[in-house]
Write an enzyme that holds these catalytic residues in place. Sequence first.
Site, short mmCIF file in Angstrom:
data_model
loop_
_atom_site.label_atom_id
_atom_site.label_comp_id
_atom_site.label_asym_id
_atom_site.label_seq_id
_atom_site.Cartn_x
_atom_site.Cartn_y
_atom_site.Cartn_z
N HIS A 194 -8.19 -2.51 9.24
CA HIS A 194 -7.18 -1.49 9.48
C HIS A 194 -6.32 -1.92 10.67
CE1 HIS A 194 -6.03 2.31 11.74
NE2 HIS A 194 -5.38 2.43 10.60
N ALA A 195 -5.01 -1.75 10.53
CA ALA A 195 -4.11 -2.13 11.63
C ALA A 195 -2.89 -1.22 11.66
CB ALA A 195 -3.69 -3.60 11.51
N GLY A 196 -3.08 0.06 11.34
CA GLY A 196 -1.94 0.98 11.24
C GLY A 196 -1.65 1.76 12.49
N GLU B 14 -8.19 4.10 -0.71
CA GLU B 14 -8.66 4.08 0.67
C GLU B 14 -8.91 5.49 1.18
OE1 GLU B 14 -6.79 2.57 4.95
OE2 GLU B 14 -6.27 1.53 3.09
N LYS C 282 0.86 5.57 0.19
CA LYS C 282 0.12 6.77 0.58
C LYS C 282 0.14 7.77 -0.57
CE LYS C 282 -0.63 5.51 4.92
NZ LYS C 282 -1.94 5.48 5.59
N ASN D 181 -6.02 8.96 2.94
CA ASN D 181 -6.24 9.49 4.29
C ASN D 181 -7.09 10.76 4.30
OD1 ASN D 181 -3.15 8.11 4.92
ND2 ASN D 181 -4.82 7.71 6.33
N GLU E 264 -11.77 2.76 8.85
CA GLU E 264 -10.95 2.91 10.05
C GLU E 264 -11.41 4.06 10.94
OE1 GLU E 264 -6.95 5.19 9.55
OE2 GLU E 264 -7.18 4.02 7.72
N LYS F 113 0.84 -1.20 0.00
CA LYS F 113 0.00 0.00 0.00
C LYS F 113 0.87 1.24 0.00
CE LYS F 113 -2.74 1.32 3.52
NZ LYS F 113 -3.86 1.16 4.47
N ASP G 56 -3.82 4.86 -0.50
CA ASP G 56 -4.50 5.40 0.68
C ASP G 56 -4.34 6.92 0.69
OD1 ASP G 56 -5.57 5.98 3.13
OD2 ASP G 56 -4.26 4.68 4.29
N GLU H 168 -4.10 -5.53 7.11
CA GLU H 168 -2.97 -4.61 7.12
C GLU H 168 -1.91 -5.02 8.14
OE1 GLU H 168 -2.22 0.21 7.04
OE2 GLU H 168 -3.94 -0.56 8.18
N ASP I 109 -11.89 -1.57 12.61
CA ASP I 109 -10.81 -1.19 13.51
C ASP I 109 -11.15 -1.74 14.89
OD1 ASP I 109 -9.55 0.63 15.62
OD2 ASP I 109 -8.53 1.36 13.82
#
Length: 361
Positions: free
Chosen positions: A273-275, A194, A140, A170, A223, A138, A168, A304, A246
Amino acid sequence: MRKMDSRATESPSPWGKALKLIGPEKGVVHLATSAVLNAVWDLWAKQEGKPLWKLLVDMDPRKLVSCLDFRYITDVLTEEEAYEILQKGQVGKKEREEQMLAHGYPAYTTSCAWLGYSDTTLKQLCSKALEDGWTRFKVKVGADLQDDIRRCRLIRNMIGPEKTLMMDANQRWDVPEAVEWVAKLAEFKPLWIEEPTSPDDILGHATISKALVPLGIGVATGEQCHNRVIFKQLLQAKALQFLQIDSCRLGSVNENLSVLLMAKKFDIPVCPHAGGVGLCELVQHLIIFDFISVSASLKDRMCEYVDHLHEHFKYPVIIKKASYMPPKDAGYSTEMKEESVKKHQYPDGEVWEKLLAAQGN
């Protein structure tokens, strides 16, 4: 564990009214609810001597349904429908559990392509990830279009056409801007974009989703979703093709399970989501349960993974061949090392003492 009814916060007292003003079922109240209930689920799993995913997998469907709050979602998912989904999930469950234990749940990496990384850093991290067997990446995007094009081209050339690339933003763009921007990145064949716009804009996501269908690009979000109601509406509006739960944003395991069941009903893949700190440790339990007992599918599904701060946890995730291996220790993998907690405790921990001293100087 009985389901938590949101009406429990209703009260004629000033305190009860104050709680409703900073909630309900969103914001600080919901985050606190998640923290408390995550701890309760951790204790329950430890009491049973099982990792949380196994506790859920082994639980009788009726008992599992009794843990869920169906308030506000019965127009798309009733208790009986949830029970039927879980009952159907009993078929082939043993084989899927064995599959997870042998091969793990597929993951993707977000660690290679954060905004602000130099080209040299991107290349180094991508090369290392490829050596380690990663096949899903992924990147950004959203700060500068020409920079995005250059970075996406660099990464796509490195990983090749056969590997999976996601993007992504954001929450960077307005709706028309999102459609226009992503169209200019379509040549790099992303599986999804995303959070292209405000996480609260359900109809905006639906507009973007519809516009990107001809390009073969899906929309992923979740998320920042406050609660199960937002997910319900995203699903109803066909506003996403990939749903991202999440483990700490929603009201713990209870509410996440209701979202997993709604996603199953709408046939939308869940890609958690796991960021953040400890999110990998927690959400692995939910997505492993989802495969074994709910979705029974790995098509277009992945979880993720970010490779930082796991050293602070007593039971850190185990990644093998770019997959989450099911935890074997009892509990929800939430427990942090005592030394790490002590160092970061406010205001007397070593880390805070240094920060406060630096500010004083």
